[in-house]
Design a protein around this motif. Structure first.
Motif, PDB file in Angstrom:
ATOM      1  N   LYS A 208      -2.949   4.708   1.489  1.00 18.54           N
ATOM      2  CA  LYS A 208      -3.623   3.426   1.681  1.00 18.54           C
ATOM      3  C   LYS A 208      -4.211   2.852   0.393  1.00 18.54           C
TER       4      LYS A 208
ATOM      5  N   TYR B  74       0.815  -1.218   0.000  1.00 12.63           N
ATOM      6  CA  TYR B  74       0.000   0.000   0.000  1.00 12.63           C
ATOM      7  C   TYR B  74       0.849   1.268   0.000  1.00 12.63           C
TER       8      TYR B  74
ATOM      9  N   ASP C   1      -1.478  -9.393   2.756  1.00 13.02           N
ATOM     10  CA  ASP C   1      -1.345  -8.425   3.840  1.00 13.02           C
ATOM     11  C   ASP C   1      -0.971  -9.182   5.122  1.00 13.02           C
TER      12      ASP C   1
ATOM     13  N   THR D 261       4.585   8.580   6.440  1.00 11.22           N
ATOM     14  CA  THR D 261       3.800   7.356   6.551  1.00 11.22           C
ATOM     15  C   THR D 261       4.078   6.705   7.892  1.00 11.22           C
TER      16      THR D 261
ATOM     17  N   TYR E  54      -1.148   1.533  10.956  1.00  9.84           N
ATOM     18  CA  TYR E  54      -1.726   2.641  10.190  1.00  9.84           C
ATOM     19  C   TYR E  54      -2.781   2.167   9.200  1.00  9.84           C
ATOM     20  N   TRP E  55      -2.568   1.009   8.602  1.00  7.56           N
ATOM     21  CA  TRP E  55      -3.428   0.567   7.508  1.00  7.56           C
ATOM     22  C   TRP E  55      -4.799   0.112   8.005  1.00  7.56           C
TER      23      TRP E  55
ATOM     24  N   ASP F 154      -5.785   1.207  11.056  1.00  6.85           N
ATOM     25  CA  ASP F 154      -6.068   2.276  12.023  1.00  6.85           C
ATOM     26  C   ASP F 154      -6.477   1.687  13.370  1.00  6.85           C
TER      27      ASP F 154
END
Length: 658
Positions: A100, A96, A119, A541, A155-156, A158
């Motif tokens: 995102k 990503y 992922d 990021t 982060y991806w 959240d």
């Protein structure tokens, strides 16, 4: 160079196992990357290390997780354990972008094809193996596992996630560079020690029942951080955990860390000491083919391999402690350097590759110019808890001599097949400025700078000041922008002296914690005033195990626990990003309105001067000063690439007049 045979690579199929005459495997590795047998690719290094201990090792690169999962069973059951890694990059960074969006390419897959790495690959692979082989130990490692070893912000998704040991169901985690813990793991297993009893090996982590006492070790002190459940409910306490984690990760005599997680106890043993020269040489001197496995010959080139195919890694580690960088968190802050002999041996291997044309693409490391640098008095380093050796000032105990590196470059260039060796890794420009690197010999710094500029770059020198705002730079653990001005003066002086016509390319980053729109406006004005027009830039990021990511999620600085603002909404990020492109017509009206609104017409006069005015009036504008209010430095090459192009003011003014 001798023609390679299929058995020169670690086996990846049953057929290749049988070609070696093996009936059983000791270790089977699973990787999110395609298999490239090269010392820059972690899975290959681990495989070769295990092989050097006399083990029978195979590797399953990029197993298919979307079919009947036969890739996980095809090689059978290993005698000792399964090893799992998500690859050379965190799979979420591979898959990503910072916004995102799914990436179009995967650099570690043939032809750059996407879709071959799931992922959260480490957890996905490990859970499949534990389901199919519940009694076989699974050992996870690599950067994904290393940086997700405690409660961390993802982060991806959240979300705040627990240790990857919980999500992966793995039996043990090796963090950081794996050679030293692997050696001890294998030695004990070969002596018949059960895998479940390997609880006091340095640089490993594991989960145990919450009511069990910690394994006894009289040499270690213990420190307990806030539980995962507490972190979920209290962002400030989550932030406070990071200070402990970072300091213990970088201490030579560290404490053992424990954390309660869902009724279990996470135990993180202290790290090993920095690898000695002989140890890191041994790792790089293993019999790598330096090539992708032949199975990929018809699938296309692997972009990551093509980039480093003719490069040489000369050291590991980074003593900068950059707030947005994970290098020191994974490789450590103390530098492990190879001997000149080991480097030259690898140069000779590269020089004799059939398609080598005489040009080395890089002689470097995480930072190009930290080779052989270490503490002058080891006992001082032994007691140090600072995450950086050069922030807020360069430690007086740090030997920053560039002479060994200059001599290494010169030795490499003496090889008869080397036409030119480039420095592709980012250079710490602040360490080449005597006003910042006060304990260094100025002549030695100039000699290195001149050596690089005259012999090791082609047209452009990349450096990364990252920002112009003192508050942002201080949080980044970066030096004042005034040192970039001083470096540019030295760069220009050598450029003129040697008639080189080289460009200086500064890298910058937007949306970093503590950065306001006004800071980005000042960055745009300051760089324009210096003659730069930025073309390609990067926003911050959040990735696990960095100060900046902790601030991004929690809103608190982990060392001060003071509230710290971070741009988080899409609008905030886009607005900051626009200032990089002040010269684009579609941004001009917005810039005018924004700067008028915040009362910074001085910056507006620089970025969008009235056409009737002479552009020389730039120098008369009172820019928000870049004060030298602190001395701060962090490896700059680890920021996201921010390519730019340099223009002399005279040329720019002439274009405007036309």
């Amino acid at each position: 160079m001798q023609i390679k045979k299929l058995t020169d690579w670690l086996p990846t199929t049953n057929k290749e196992v049988k070609l070696r005459g093996w009936d059983e495997l000791d270790v089977i590795l699973f990787s999110g990357d395609a298999y490239v047998d090269h010392p820059s690719f972690g899975p290959a290094v681990i495989g070769r290390i295990l092989e050097s201990y006399g083990l029978k090792v195979a590797i399953v690169p990029q197993p298919n997780v979307n079919d009947n999962l036969q890739d996980f069973e095809k090689l059978g059951t290993p005698r000792l354990f399964f090893g799992v890694t998500g690859g050379c990059m965190d799979p979420m960074v591979s898959n990503y972008t910072a916004t995102k969006k799914r990436r179009d390419k995967d650099a570690y897959t043939p032809n750059g094809d996407k879709g071959f790495r799931p992922d959260y690959a480490t957890s996905v692979y490990s859970k499949i193996l534990k389901d199919k082989f519940p009694n076989v130990p699974v050992l996870i490692g690599g950067i994904e596992a290393s940086l997700r070893r405690v409660t961390h912000y993802d982060y991806w998704s959240d979300t705040l996630m627990p240790t990857i040991l919980e999500t992966s169901k793995a039996d043990m985690l090796v963090y950081g560079m794996g050679e030293q813990p692997l050696r001890e793991i294998v030695e004990l297993l070969q002596k018949g020690v059960p895998f479940s009893s390997l609880t006091t090996i340095k640089q490993t982590a594991f989960l145990q029942a919450g009511d069990e006492p910690l394994p006894k070790n009289k040499n270690w002190e213990d420190v307990q951080i806030h539980s995962h459940e507490v972190c979920l409910n209290d962002k400030k306490k989550f932030a406070s955990n990071f200070k402990v984690i970072e300091q213990e990760s970088n201490k030579l005599n560290a404490n053992r860390i424990s954390q309660n997680v869902n009724g279990k106890t996470l135990v993180i043993n202290p790290p090993f000491p920095t690898m000695l020269e002989a140890e890191i040489d041994a790792s790089f001197d293993l019999p790598y083919t330096r090539l992708p496995h032949p199975k990929y010959n018809k699938r296309g080139p692997i972009p990551a391999f093509e980039m480093i195919k003719f490069s040489i890694n000369i050291h590991r580690g980074c003593f900068g402690g950059c707030s947005f960088c994970t290098i020191s968190a994974h490789q450590g802050k103390f530098i492990a350097s190879r001997s000149q002999e080991s480097v030259l041996k690898e140069v000779d291997k590269v020089a004799n590759m059939p398609d080598f044309k005489g040009y080395l693409s890089d002689i470097g490391g995480p930072s190009a110019n930290m080779y052989k640098m270490k503490g002058k008095i080891q006992s001082i380093c032994d007691k140090c808890v600072a995450p950086s050796c050069i922030s807020p000032v360069i430690c007086s105990n740090l030997d920053t001599s560039h002479k060994p590196l200059t001599e290494l470059y010169q030795a490499v260039d003496k090889h008869p097949k080397i036409k030119k060796s480039f420095i592709g890794s980012g250079i710490r420009h602040d360490m080449l400025v005597p006003e910042f690197n006060k304990n260094a010999d100025p002549k030695e710094l100039d000699d290195y700078t001149e050596e690089v500029m005259t012999k090791h770059i082609s047209g452009r020198l990349k450096v990364a000041p990252e920002h112009t705002s003192d508050p942002v730079l201080k949080l980044m653990r970066k030096p004042s922008f005034s040192y970039f001005h001083k470096f540019k003066e030295r760069f220009d002086k050598i450029n003129i002296k040697k008639d080189l016509k080289l460009q200086l390319i500064p890298y910058f980053i937007s949306n970093h914690p503590a950065c306001e729109v006004e800071d980005m406006a000042n960055l745009a004005a300051e760089t324009k005033d210096m003659g730069f027009q930025l073309e390609q830039v990067q926003g911050f990021t959040p990735t696990p195990m960095t100060v900046a990511t902790v601030i991004y999620y929690s809103g608190y600085h982990p060392y001060t626990l003071k509230p710290t603002k971070t741009p988080k909404s899409k609008k905030e990020k886009d607005d900051q990003h626009r200032f990089f492109f002040w010269y684009k017509q579609e941004n001009k009206d917005w810039i005018k309105k924004t700067l008028n609104k915040v009362g910074r017409t001085d910056l507006l006069d620089v970025l969008l001067p009235d056409n009737k005015k002479d552009n020389k009036s730039w120098k008369k504008v009172n820019l928000k000063p870049v004060k030298n209010t602190f001395d701060d430095a962090i490896p700059s090459e680890h920021s996201k690439p921010t390519h730019g192009s340099r223009r002399k003011k005279k040329q720019y003014s002439r274009k405007k007049r036309r």
